[in-house]
Motif scaffolding. Structure first.
Motif, PDB file in Angstrom:
ATOM      1  N   MET A 275       0.809  -1.206   0.000  1.00  0.00           N
ATOM      2  CA  MET A 275       0.000   0.000   0.000  1.00  0.00           C
ATOM      3  C   MET A 275       0.850   1.267   0.000  1.00  0.00           C
ATOM      4  SD  MET A 275      -3.139  -0.568  -0.378  1.00  0.00           S
ATOM      5  CE  MET A 275      -3.790   1.027   0.097  1.00  0.00           C
ATOM      6  N   SER A 276       2.098   1.189   0.514  1.00  0.00           N
ATOM      7  CA  SER A 276       2.945   2.375   0.566  1.00  0.00           C
ATOM      8  C   SER A 276       3.300   2.850  -0.831  1.00  0.00           C
ATOM      9  CB  SER A 276       4.221   2.079   1.366  1.00  0.00           C
ATOM     10  OG  SER A 276       5.024   1.131   0.690  1.00  0.00           O
ATOM     11  N   LYS A 277       3.221   1.980  -1.817  1.00  0.00           N
ATOM     12  CA  LYS A 277       3.558   2.349  -3.185  1.00  0.00           C
ATOM     13  C   LYS A 277       2.606   3.395  -3.738  1.00  0.00           C
ATOM     14  CE  LYS A 277       3.279  -1.717  -4.977  1.00  0.00           C
ATOM     15  NZ  LYS A 277       3.380  -2.806  -5.966  1.00  0.00           N
ATOM     16  N   HIS A 278       1.382   3.450  -3.223  1.00  0.00           N
ATOM     17  CA  HIS A 278       0.379   4.348  -3.772  1.00  0.00           C
ATOM     18  C   HIS A 278       0.700   5.816  -3.490  1.00  0.00           C
ATOM     19  CE1 HIS A 278      -2.156   1.053  -5.017  1.00  0.00           C
ATOM     20  NE2 HIS A 278      -2.068   0.528  -3.815  1.00  0.00           N
ATOM     21  N   PHE A 279       1.687   6.073  -2.638  1.00  0.00           N
ATOM     22  CA  PHE A 279       2.056   7.451  -2.335  1.00  0.00           C
ATOM     23  C   PHE A 279       3.178   7.948  -3.236  1.00  0.00           C
ATOM     24  CE2 PHE A 279       0.324   5.711   1.640  1.00  0.00           C
ATOM     25  CZ  PHE A 279      -0.692   6.628   1.874  1.00  0.00           C
ATOM     26  N   LEU A 280       3.687   7.085  -4.108  1.00  0.00           N
ATOM     27  CA  LEU A 280       4.802   7.456  -4.967  1.00  0.00           C
ATOM     28  C   LEU A 280       4.309   7.870  -6.349  1.00  0.00           C
ATOM     29  CD1 LEU A 280       7.243   4.530  -4.056  1.00  0.00           C
ATOM     30  CD2 LEU A 280       7.396   6.899  -3.298  1.00  0.00           C
ATOM     31  N   THR A 281       4.952   8.874  -6.918  1.00  0.00           N
ATOM     32  CA  THR A 281       4.621   9.318  -8.264  1.00  0.00           C
ATOM     33  C   THR A 281       5.498   8.574  -9.275  1.00  0.00           C
ATOM     34  OG1 THR A 281       6.280  11.087  -8.290  1.00  0.00           O
ATOM     35  CG2 THR A 281       4.107  11.612  -7.348  1.00  0.00           C
ATOM     36  N   PRO A 282       5.119   8.575 -10.555  1.00  0.00           N
ATOM     37  CA  PRO A 282       5.974   7.935 -11.563  1.00  0.00           C
ATOM     38  C   PRO A 282       7.391   8.494 -11.565  1.00  0.00           C
ATOM     39  CG  PRO A 282       3.818   8.427 -12.491  1.00  0.00           C
ATOM     40  CD  PRO A 282       3.845   9.048 -11.131  1.00  0.00           C
ATOM     41  N   GLU A 283       7.516   9.813 -11.431  1.00  0.00           N
ATOM     42  CA  GLU A 283       8.844  10.428 -11.457  1.00  0.00           C
ATOM     43  C   GLU A 283       9.703   9.956 -10.284  1.00  0.00           C
ATOM     44  OE1 GLU A 283       6.000  12.071 -11.809  1.00  0.00           O
ATOM     45  OE2 GLU A 283       6.167  12.443 -13.969  1.00  0.00           O
ATOM     46  N   GLN A 284       9.098   9.825  -9.118  1.00  0.00           N
ATOM     47  CA  GLN A 284       9.856   9.374  -7.950  1.00  0.00           C
ATOM     48  C   GLN A 284      10.390   7.956  -8.154  1.00  0.00           C
ATOM     49  OE1 GLN A 284       6.738  10.090  -5.073  1.00  0.00           O
ATOM     50  NE2 GLN A 284       7.856  11.800  -4.148  1.00  0.00           N
ATOM     51  N   VAL A 285       9.569   7.105  -8.729  1.00  0.00           N
ATOM     52  CA  VAL A 285      10.010   5.721  -8.957  1.00  0.00           C
ATOM     53  C   VAL A 285      11.037   5.675 -10.083  1.00  0.00           C
ATOM     54  CG1 VAL A 285       9.286   3.397  -9.592  1.00  0.00           C
ATOM     55  CG2 VAL A 285       7.833   4.795  -8.110  1.00  0.00           C
ATOM     56  N   LEU A 286      10.768   6.369 -11.179  1.00  0.00           N
ATOM     57  CA  LEU A 286      11.689   6.360 -12.318  1.00  0.00           C
ATOM     58  C   LEU A 286      13.038   6.963 -11.945  1.00  0.00           C
ATOM     59  CD1 LEU A 286       9.138   7.415 -15.053  1.00  0.00           C
ATOM     60  CD2 LEU A 286      10.463   5.298 -15.095  1.00  0.00           C
ATOM     61  N   ASN A 287      13.026   7.957 -11.081  1.00  0.00           N
ATOM     62  CA  ASN A 287      14.289   8.592 -10.674  1.00  0.00           C
ATOM     63  C   ASN A 287      15.155   7.690  -9.811  1.00  0.00           C
ATOM     64  OD1 ASN A 287      14.145  11.076 -12.032  1.00  0.00           O
ATOM     65  ND2 ASN A 287      12.802  11.949 -10.465  1.00  0.00           N
ATOM     66  N   LEU A 288      14.593   6.609  -9.319  1.00  0.00           N
ATOM     67  CA  LEU A 288      15.415   5.637  -8.600  1.00  0.00           C
ATOM     68  C   LEU A 288      16.422   4.985  -9.536  1.00  0.00           C
ATOM     69  CD1 LEU A 288      12.658   3.894  -6.450  1.00  0.00           C
ATOM     70  CD2 LEU A 288      14.470   5.378  -5.602  1.00  0.00           C
ATOM     71  N   GLY A 289      16.093   4.971 -10.836  1.00  0.00           N
ATOM     72  CA  GLY A 289      17.008   4.437 -11.839  1.00  0.00           C
ATOM     73  C   GLY A 289      16.826   2.961 -12.094  1.00  0.00           C
ATOM     74  N   LYS A 290      17.310   2.545 -13.248  1.00  0.00           N
ATOM     75  CA  LYS A 290      17.350   1.137 -13.662  1.00  0.00           C
ATOM     76  C   LYS A 290      15.974   0.467 -13.642  1.00  0.00           C
ATOM     77  CE  LYS A 290      22.184   0.290 -12.504  1.00  0.00           C
ATOM     78  NZ  LYS A 290      23.163  -0.618 -11.855  1.00  0.00           N
ATOM     79  N   SER A 291      14.955   1.217 -14.001  1.00  0.00           N
ATOM     80  CA  SER A 291      13.611   0.650 -14.040  1.00  0.00           C
ATOM     81  C   SER A 291      13.468  -0.339 -15.202  1.00  0.00           C
ATOM     82  CB  SER A 291      12.563   1.756 -14.202  1.00  0.00           C
ATOM     83  OG  SER A 291      12.578   2.630 -13.106  1.00  0.00           O
ATOM     84  N   ILE A 292      12.565  -1.291 -15.033  1.00  0.00           N
ATOM     85  CA  ILE A 292      12.123  -2.159 -16.124  1.00  0.00           C
ATOM     86  C   ILE A 292      10.748  -1.617 -16.533  1.00  0.00           C
ATOM     87  CG2 ILE A 292      11.710  -4.515 -16.885  1.00  0.00           C
ATOM     88  CD1 ILE A 292      14.526  -4.045 -15.752  1.00  0.00           C
ATOM     89  N   ILE A 293      10.608  -1.194 -17.781  1.00  0.00           N
ATOM     90  CA  ILE A 293       9.424  -0.461 -18.214  1.00  0.00           C
ATOM     91  C   ILE A 293       8.612  -1.269 -19.212  1.00  0.00           C
ATOM     92  CG2 ILE A 293       8.617   1.601 -19.432  1.00  0.00           C
ATOM     93  CD1 ILE A 293      11.071   3.063 -18.298  1.00  0.00           C
ATOM     94  N   PHE A 294       7.301  -1.362 -18.941  1.00  0.00           N
ATOM     95  CA  PHE A 294       6.334  -1.967 -19.857  1.00  0.00           C
ATOM     96  C   PHE A 294       5.289  -0.911 -20.210  1.00  0.00           C
ATOM     97  CE2 PHE A 294       8.008  -5.515 -17.403  1.00  0.00           C
ATOM     98  CZ  PHE A 294       8.171  -6.523 -18.343  1.00  0.00           C
ATOM     99  N   LEU A 295       4.699  -1.032 -21.402  1.00  0.00           N
ATOM    100  CA  LEU A 295       3.676  -0.088 -21.853  1.00  0.00           C
ATOM    101  C   LEU A 295       2.443  -0.813 -22.336  1.00  0.00           C
ATOM    102  CD1 LEU A 295       5.868   2.364 -23.994  1.00  0.00           C
ATOM    103  CD2 LEU A 295       4.942   2.801 -21.716  1.00  0.00           C
ATOM    104  N   GLU A 296       1.281  -0.274 -21.985  1.00  0.00           N
ATOM    105  CA  GLU A 296      -0.005  -0.719 -22.527  1.00  0.00           C
ATOM    106  C   GLU A 296      -0.652   0.503 -23.158  1.00  0.00           C
ATOM    107  OE1 GLU A 296      -2.524  -2.280 -24.134  1.00  0.00           O
ATOM    108  OE2 GLU A 296      -2.057  -3.884 -22.707  1.00  0.00           O
ATOM    109  N   THR A 297      -0.611   0.601 -24.500  1.00  0.00           N
ATOM    110  CA  THR A 297      -1.098   1.803 -25.172  1.00  0.00           C
ATOM    111  C   THR A 297      -2.510   1.635 -25.727  1.00  0.00           C
ATOM    112  OG1 THR A 297       0.114   1.123 -27.160  1.00  0.00           O
ATOM    113  CG2 THR A 297       1.160   2.756 -25.729  1.00  0.00           C
ATOM    114  N   THR A 298      -3.177   0.516 -25.427  1.00  0.00           N
ATOM    115  CA  THR A 298      -4.606   0.414 -25.697  1.00  0.00           C
ATOM    116  C   THR A 298      -5.345   0.951 -24.475  1.00  0.00           C
ATOM    117  OG1 THR A 298      -4.960  -1.790 -24.736  1.00  0.00           O
ATOM    118  CG2 THR A 298      -4.139  -1.698 -27.008  1.00  0.00           C
TER     119      THR A 298
END
Length: 335
Positions: free
Chosen positions: A37-60
């Protein structure tokens, strides 16, 4: 005395902030040991700025990840336990009420994984401060023949350029860590895919790809902004040769990884994943497996007890998805 006290306070603040930044930069498994539940307080930028993310996209616009998407994300989360794994979904908004009790089974399953984050895909924000913003502002999605694909091609470039990490298609099952930081995946000799690639933030090659994306844009040609873009940009700086055996190639500090790393079963034979093998391959030379979902127009699916190669991969690399979405599924779910 007042001046001395102020200096001491500044020094203490500096050491306090430095300590926090140091702890975050470690990206240790402790970061992901908190309650989900603590993850819900984080923004995309905060997580991405941690570095070395594995990124998936759903564009539908779909909000329920199919089992293959769930398997791809879960397998990455298991292989890269000390790295954030992010699924961006275009159909998700900040106002969408989806949580751990969601009626979407796959969404709940993925949300419960400690290092998996699911965020809305806001393209206008993603394209800020990149060459892609001018293209996005003038393109008309409703008039684009391949919008789901070209918008994904653009988004993955912008995200990797801004934050670094590894991009993976949602039909890629991870089986062991990729040891390279700057790499492209050869689909065959002298031809690069864009279904999986990795670079550090602000890498010149990705910036050049974004500029060429805009300069040579043609949304009517499938892959022109995807694998053909990566291939022509790589050919511009490297003298590509055929692969021999299982060796990788390297040029300009970019690793061009052997087709065996991700595509041991080439796309003309994609159906082999949904067949029963007398002896299953070991994939000893592979880091991940691309299951060619784009070719799967008849919607072949993994069915419990079918003993297909795909079922065995699910059992080995995304066992939670297999148990929750495959074994418990009704036959009608696969029609």
């Amino acid at each position: 005395k007042a001046r001395m006290l102020k200096k001491i306070q500044i020094c203490l603040c500096f050491f306090f902030v430095s300590g926090i930044l140091y702890e975050i930069s470690l990206l240790s498994s402790c970061f992901f040991s908190y309650m989900p539940m603590s993850k819900h307080f984080l923004t995309p930028e905060q997580v991405l700025n941690l570095g070395k993310s594995i990124i998936f996209l759903e564009t539908t616009e779909r909000l329920e990840p199919p089992p293959l998407v769930s398997c791809s994300v879960e397998s990455a989360a298991r292989i890269y336990q000390d790295r954030p794994v992010i699924l961006f979904m275009k159909g998700l908004t900040n106002d969408t009420a989806l949580d751990l009790n969601s009626s979407y089974a796959a969404f709940s399953l993925l949300s419960s994984m400690k290092n998996v984050f699911i965020f809305p895909l806001q393209m206008e924000t993603v394209f800020q401060e990149t060459p892609l913003l001018q293209w996005y502002n003038r393109v008309v999605p409703e008039q684009e023949k391949n919008w789901v694909h070209v918008s994904s091609d653009a988004s993955r470039l912008a995200l990797i350029w801004k934050y670094g990490g590894i991009y993976m298609d949602t039909d890629v099952i991870s089986i062991r860590p990729i040891p390279e930081e700057s790499f492209l995946a050869a689909q065959k000799s002298r031809f690069s895919s864009n279904g999986i690639f990795g670079f550090p933030a602000h890498h010149k090659f990705i910036w050049d790809c974004m500029e060429n994306f805009v300069l040579k844009y043609n949304g009517n040609i499938w892959g022109n902004q995807g694998p053909f873009l990566m291939t022509r940009m790589l050919k511009a700086i490297c003298n590509l040769t055929d692969f021999k055996g299982t060796e990788d190639h390297s040029c300009q500090n970019i690793s061009f990884l052997n087709p065996q790393r991700f595509y041991p079963i080439p796309y003309p034979a994609w159906g082999r994943y949904y067949e029963v093998w007398d002896k299953s391959p070991n994939f000893n030379h592979s880091y991940a497996l691309h299951l060619w979902n784009f070719m799967n127009r008849n919607r072949k699916a993994v069915v419990a007890g079918s003993n297909t190669l795909a079922e065995k991969l699910y059992q080995a690399y995304c066992p939670t998805t297999y148990a929750d979405l495959i074994q418990n599924a009704e036959p009608k779910d696969f029609t």
